[in-house]
Design a protein around this motif. Structure first.
Motif, PDB file in Angstrom:
ATOM      1  N   VAL A 364      59.082   1.055  42.381  1.00 25.72           N
ATOM      2  CA  VAL A 364      60.582   1.371  42.628  1.00 25.72           C
ATOM      3  C   VAL A 364      60.479   2.316  43.797  1.00 25.72           C
ATOM      4  O   VAL A 364      60.013   3.327  43.738  1.00 25.72           O
ATOM      5  N   SER A 365      61.383   1.794  44.816  1.00 21.30           N
ATOM      6  CA  SER A 365      61.422   2.680  45.989  1.00 21.30           C
ATOM      7  C   SER A 365      62.714   2.831  46.650  1.00 21.30           C
ATOM      8  O   SER A 365      63.603   1.972  46.237  1.00 21.30           O
ATOM      9  N   GLN A 366      63.172   3.972  47.381  1.00 31.36           N
ATOM     10  CA  GLN A 366      64.388   4.353  48.027  1.00 31.36           C
ATOM     11  C   GLN A 366      63.829   5.154  49.103  1.00 31.36           C
ATOM     12  O   GLN A 366      63.438   6.114  48.857  1.00 31.36           O
ATOM     13  N   ALA A 367      64.603   4.764  50.323  1.00 35.41           N
ATOM     14  CA  ALA A 367      64.294   5.529  51.568  1.00 35.41           C
ATOM     15  C   ALA A 367      62.650   5.779  51.589  1.00 35.41           C
ATOM     16  O   ALA A 367      61.761   4.780  51.615  1.00 35.41           O
ATOM     17  N   LEU A 368      62.272   7.067  51.664  1.00 39.84           N
ATOM     18  CA  LEU A 368      60.806   7.280  51.834  1.00 39.84           C
ATOM     19  C   LEU A 368      60.071   7.670  50.355  1.00 39.84           C
ATOM     20  O   LEU A 368      58.761   7.739  50.337  1.00 39.84           O
ATOM     21  N   THR A 369      60.763   7.420  49.390  1.00 39.95           N
ATOM     22  CA  THR A 369      60.130   7.690  47.914  1.00 39.95           C
ATOM     23  C   THR A 369      59.671   6.455  47.316  1.00 39.95           C
ATOM     24  O   THR A 369      60.491   5.194  47.466  1.00 39.95           O
ATOM     25  N   ILE A 370      58.451   6.580  46.824  1.00 38.58           N
ATOM     26  CA  ILE A 370      57.788   5.439  46.028  1.00 38.58           C
ATOM     27  C   ILE A 370      57.286   5.797  44.801  1.00 38.58           C
ATOM     28  O   ILE A 370      56.402   6.763  44.805  1.00 38.58           O
ATOM     29  N   TYR A 371      57.934   5.039  43.616  1.00 40.59           N
ATOM     30  CA  TYR A 371      57.206   5.172  42.546  1.00 40.59           C
ATOM     31  C   TYR A 371      56.539   4.151  41.851  1.00 40.59           C
ATOM     32  O   TYR A 371      57.141   3.029  42.017  1.00 40.59           O
ATOM     33  N   ARG A 372      55.233   4.140  41.294  1.00 40.55           N
ATOM     34  CA  ARG A 372      54.555   2.851  40.656  1.00 40.55           C
ATOM     35  C   ARG A 372      54.278   3.278  39.430  1.00 40.55           C
ATOM     36  O   ARG A 372      53.637   4.331  39.067  1.00 40.55           O
ATOM     37  N   VAL A 373      54.483   2.365  38.438  1.00 40.03           N
ATOM     38  CA  VAL A 373      54.311   2.479  37.096  1.00 40.03           C
ATOM     39  C   VAL A 373      53.501   1.496  36.599  1.00 40.03           C
ATOM     40  O   VAL A 373      53.812   0.109  36.759  1.00 40.03           O
ATOM     41  N   ASP A 374      52.317   1.472  36.076  1.00 38.01           N
ATOM     42  CA  ASP A 374      51.356   0.354  35.719  1.00 38.01           C
ATOM     43  C   ASP A 374      52.024   0.062  34.061  1.00 38.01           C
ATOM     44  O   ASP A 374      51.859   0.792  33.296  1.00 38.01           O
ATOM     45  N   LEU A 375      52.415  -1.117  33.760  1.00 37.68           N
ATOM     46  CA  LEU A 375      53.279  -1.510  32.770  1.00 37.68           C
ATOM     47  C   LEU A 375      52.209  -1.484  31.667  1.00 37.68           C
ATOM     48  O   LEU A 375      52.627  -1.249  30.477  1.00 37.68           O
ATOM     49  N   ASP A 376      50.878  -1.716  31.781  1.00 40.37           N
ATOM     50  CA  ASP A 376      50.132  -1.645  30.680  1.00 40.37           C
ATOM     51  C   ASP A 376      49.867  -0.257  30.218  1.00 40.37           C
ATOM     52  O   ASP A 376      49.169  -0.089  28.894  1.00 40.37           O
ATOM     53  N   GLN A 377      50.377   0.980  31.015  1.00 40.19           N
ATOM     54  CA  GLN A 377      50.143   2.289  30.631  1.00 40.19           C
ATOM     55  C   GLN A 377      51.282   2.763  30.016  1.00 40.19           C
ATOM     56  O   GLN A 377      51.523   3.850  29.598  1.00 40.19           O
ATOM     57  N   VAL A 378      52.332   1.933  29.948  1.00 39.39           N
ATOM     58  CA  VAL A 378      53.706   2.262  29.276  1.00 39.39           C
ATOM     59  C   VAL A 378      53.559   2.326  27.564  1.00 39.39           C
ATOM     60  O   VAL A 378      53.137   1.605  27.009  1.00 39.39           O
ATOM     61  N   THR A 379      53.650   3.612  27.313  1.00 41.33           N
ATOM     62  CA  THR A 379      53.791   3.861  25.776  1.00 41.33           C
ATOM     63  C   THR A 379      55.297   3.952  25.088  1.00 41.33           C
ATOM     64  O   THR A 379      55.087   3.761  23.933  1.00 41.33           O
ATOM     65  N   GLY A 380      56.146   3.901  25.944  1.00 36.63           N
ATOM     66  CA  GLY A 380      57.391   3.540  25.170  1.00 36.63           C
ATOM     67  C   GLY A 380      58.548   3.245  26.298  1.00 36.63           C
ATOM     68  O   GLY A 380      58.349   3.643  27.439  1.00 36.63           O
ATOM     69  N   ALA A 381      59.426   2.469  25.867  1.00 34.65           N
ATOM     70  CA  ALA A 381      60.570   2.080  26.863  1.00 34.65           C
ATOM     71  C   ALA A 381      61.907   2.173  26.161  1.00 34.65           C
ATOM     72  O   ALA A 381      62.185   1.928  24.944  1.00 34.65           O
ATOM     73  N   GLU A 382      62.845   2.411  26.895  1.00 36.92           N
ATOM     74  CA  GLU A 382      64.183   2.349  26.310  1.00 36.92           C
ATOM     75  C   GLU A 382      65.084   2.031  27.360  1.00 36.92           C
ATOM     76  O   GLU A 382      64.924   2.183  28.730  1.00 36.92           O
ATOM     77  N   LEU A 383      66.338   1.348  27.060  1.00 34.35           N
ATOM     78  CA  LEU A 383      67.538   0.941  28.076  1.00 34.35           C
ATOM     79  C   LEU A 383      68.633   1.788  27.574  1.00 34.35           C
ATOM     80  O   LEU A 383      69.353   1.606  26.638  1.00 34.35           O
ATOM     81  N   LEU A 384      69.330   2.677  28.574  1.00 42.83           N
ATOM     82  CA  LEU A 384      70.347   3.569  28.152  1.00 42.83           C
ATOM     83  C   LEU A 384      71.376   3.235  28.934  1.00 42.83           C
ATOM     84  O   LEU A 384      71.198   2.779  29.989  1.00 42.83           O
ATOM     85  N   GLU A 385      72.644   3.320  28.197  1.00 39.64           N
ATOM     86  CA  GLU A 385      73.882   3.053  28.851  1.00 39.64           C
ATOM     87  C   GLU A 385      74.530   4.295  29.534  1.00 39.64           C
ATOM     88  O   GLU A 385      75.350   4.316  30.367  1.00 39.64           O
ATOM     89  N   GLU A 386      74.102   5.568  29.160  1.00 43.32           N
ATOM     90  CA  GLU A 386      74.414   6.699  29.510  1.00 43.32           C
ATOM     91  C   GLU A 386      73.307   7.707  29.704  1.00 43.32           C
ATOM     92  O   GLU A 386      72.217   7.529  28.968  1.00 43.32           O
ATOM     93  N   LEU A 387      73.277   8.435  30.577  1.00 37.14           N
ATOM     94  CA  LEU A 387      72.190   9.525  30.866  1.00 37.14           C
ATOM     95  C   LEU A 387      72.150  10.828  29.751  1.00 37.14           C
ATOM     96  O   LEU A 387      73.265  11.106  29.683  1.00 37.14           O
ATOM     97  N   PRO A 388      71.275  11.103  29.448  1.00 30.63           N
ATOM     98  CA  PRO A 388      71.426  12.328  28.475  1.00 30.63           C
ATOM     99  C   PRO A 388      71.655  13.597  29.527  1.00 30.63           C
ATOM    100  O   PRO A 388      71.522  13.424  30.965  1.00 30.63           O
ATOM    101  N   PRO A 389      71.751  14.491  29.159  1.00 29.95           N
ATOM    102  CA  PRO A 389      71.996  16.021  29.780  1.00 29.95           C
ATOM    103  C   PRO A 389      70.754  16.218  30.500  1.00 29.95           C
ATOM    104  O   PRO A 389      69.585  16.351  30.073  1.00 29.95           O
ATOM    105  N   CYS A 390      70.989  16.388  31.766  1.00 28.94           N
ATOM    106  CA  CYS A 390      69.684  16.614  32.590  1.00 28.94           C
ATOM    107  C   CYS A 390      69.954  17.704  33.607  1.00 28.94           C
ATOM    108  O   CYS A 390      71.200  18.055  34.162  1.00 28.94           O
ATOM    109  N   ARG A 391      68.960  18.216  34.345  1.00 30.49           N
ATOM    110  CA  ARG A 391      69.026  19.015  35.323  1.00 30.49           C
ATOM    111  C   ARG A 391      68.067  18.859  36.507  1.00 30.49           C
ATOM    112  O   ARG A 391      66.824  18.886  36.259  1.00 30.49           O
ATOM    113  N   ARG A 392      68.501  19.117  37.585  1.00 29.01           N
ATOM    114  CA  ARG A 392      67.494  18.715  38.761  1.00 29.01           C
ATOM    115  C   ARG A 392      66.583  19.606  38.906  1.00 29.01           C
ATOM    116  O   ARG A 392      66.969  21.071  39.124  1.00 29.01           O
TER     117      ARG A 392
END
Length: 455
Positions: A364-392
């Motif tokens: 997943v990339s945007q501008a100069l930022t790139i994230y790579r996730v090996d799906l074999d290493q994923v221990t949990g996955a969710e699909l959310l319609e709303e973001l939980p409270p978060c802080r940058r």
């Protein structure tokens, strides 16, 4: 209308009224100077001089009003990157145009001085034999040591009890700058005591008074800056990783620095005007030829890098010295390159989030930022319609893009790359990191991971 953009535009605008007040104040007589031109008593009382000052104040006011009107529509734009780019360009104009107006008036008054023959005995010379002033007791160095030590406490805390890596980076950079400022206060405040005395004529009592005014306000300014910086460092540390409080303390600290610097500067100017207004003695010091446009000091015969400003409490660089030329060049380059910050933000704000899935690795990339996730290493996955409270913690926090390090309620530290206005959001957890992504294929990736999990 975005309140964030209004605040950003207000930050750009803040420089204009301060600059306007300082430059308008330069048209008042003090230290034998008007518009940074040394004048004899006859010249200071001439009606032509007041005419030049009146025209200068009027033109400066029109520039101030024009720039104020121009920034209003900029502040109302909905895109932070466009506001930043135009704001940087506006700031360059706000710094150049008032000084251009001042330089024009200075040159006009200087030409009038030459035409009328309002010369002093030392015109164009560097005066070195000055009358001694009554010594002023220097502020003990120990007064500056507590702020240095207090501002460094958060760094010691980080070393003994490390925070989250990204939170520690933000705090470390902030506190590091605070330590630098307090240490700079300790190193810079003695500079004014090494400069020559503020002599205008043969009156030694006046020389002593003017010198004490400059030294007192200069020291006061550095002390206030040092202790406010230490307080800011401790405040940021005490509120932990709260970005809201971080912004509050930063805003209060910035306002405090502005008030302290302006208060001491104008206090020095008022005292100088009070001490020198209406004097009839012929000036002893006339170095107009060394001040280009009345603003930039250039004197090859002076070996000092720093020299006293002729009005106020401040100091200026001697551009005849190579180090001063380099510093001035770097400063000018930084100022001219500021709009590139807006260009970079345009890429952040307008480039889409892209993704690819190859050989079991989600990128997943945007501008100069790139994230790579090996799906074999994923221990949990969710699909959310709303973001939980978060802080940058560190990264981008635009209305249409959240990217970088965040702290999320119920998840802890996480990496974001999503548009908060476009659900659903894919949450992927690995042994080392949690990711929140938002892109067109989020549902398909989630379905693929769910199928593998069920099998």
């Amino acid at each position: 209308m975005s309140w964030g953009n209004l605040f950003l535009a207000a930050c750009f605008y803040l420089a204009l009224p301060i600059l306007y007040a300082v430059l308008r104040n330069s048209a008042k007589e003090r230290n034998n100077l008007i518009l940074s031109v040394t004048l004899t008593p006859e010249g200071r009382n001439a009606p032509e001089v007041e005419g030049i000052c009146r025209a200068y104040r009027k033109k400066l006011t029109w520039i101030f009003l024009l720039l104020t009107v121009i920034i209003i529509p900029i502040a109302l734009l909905p895109w932070v990157s466009i506001v930043t780019t135009l704001g940087c360009l506006w700031l360059i104009a706000a710094l150049v145009l008032p000084f251009w107006c001042f330089g024009q008036a200075h040159n006009k008054l200087k030409a009038l001085k030459k035409d009328r023959g309002w010369y002093t005995p030392t015109q164009g010379q560097t005066v070195v034999q000055l009358p001694p002033a009554k010594p002023m007791k220097r502020t003990p160095t120990m007064w500056f040591l507590p702020p240095v030590l207090l501002s460094a406490l958060p760094l010691i805390s980080l070393a003994l009890d490390p925070w989250d890596a990204e939170e520690a980076m933000v705090l470390g950079i902030t506190v590091g700058m605070c330590v630098f400022v307090t240490a700079m206060s300790l190193a810079f405040y003695p500079l004014v005591f090494r400069q020559r005395l503020d002599a205008l004529d043969a009156d030694q009592t006046l020389t002593a008074a003017l010198t004490r005014v400059r030294r007192y306000n200069w020291t006061k300014c550095w002390l206030l800056m040092s202790y406010m910086t230490a307080a800011y460092s401790l405040a940021v540390w005490s509120t932990g990783s709260s970005m809201g409080w971080y912004m509050v303390w930063t805003g209060l600290y910035t306002v405090g620095l502005l008030i302290a610097s302006l208060q001491t500067e104008f206090a020095a100017r008022r005292a100088q005007r009070r001490l020198t207004l209406g004097r009839t003695e012929m000036p002893l010091v006339d170095e107009d030829d060394y001040w280009i446009w009345g603003m930039f000091y250039y004197n090859p015969n002076n070996t000092h890098l720093m020299v006293n400003e002729r009005v106020g409490m401040g100091m200026s660089m001697n551009l005849a010295r190579p180090a001063a030329k380099w510093l001035m060049g770097i400063t000018a380059a930084i100022l001219l390159l500021m709009p590139l910050l807006g260009v970079w933000l345009m890429a952040e704000e307008f480039l889409p989030i892209e993704w690819t899935l190859e050989d079991g690795t989600l990128t997943v990339s945007q501008a100069l930022t790139i994230y790579r996730v090996d799906l074999d290493q994923v221990t949990g996955a969710e699909l959310l319609e709303e973001l939980p409270p978060c802080r940058r913690v560190a990264g981008t926090g635009l209305e249409n893009l959240l990217k970088g390090g965040f702290t999320v309620e119920g998840y802890g530290s996480a990496k974001f790359c999503l548009n908060p206005k476009e659900p659903p959001f894919l949450v992927l957890e690995t042994a080392d990191q949690t990711y929140f992504f938002g892109f067109d294929g989020a549902e398909a990736i989630y379905a693929q991971i769910s199928e593998v999990s069920y099998e």
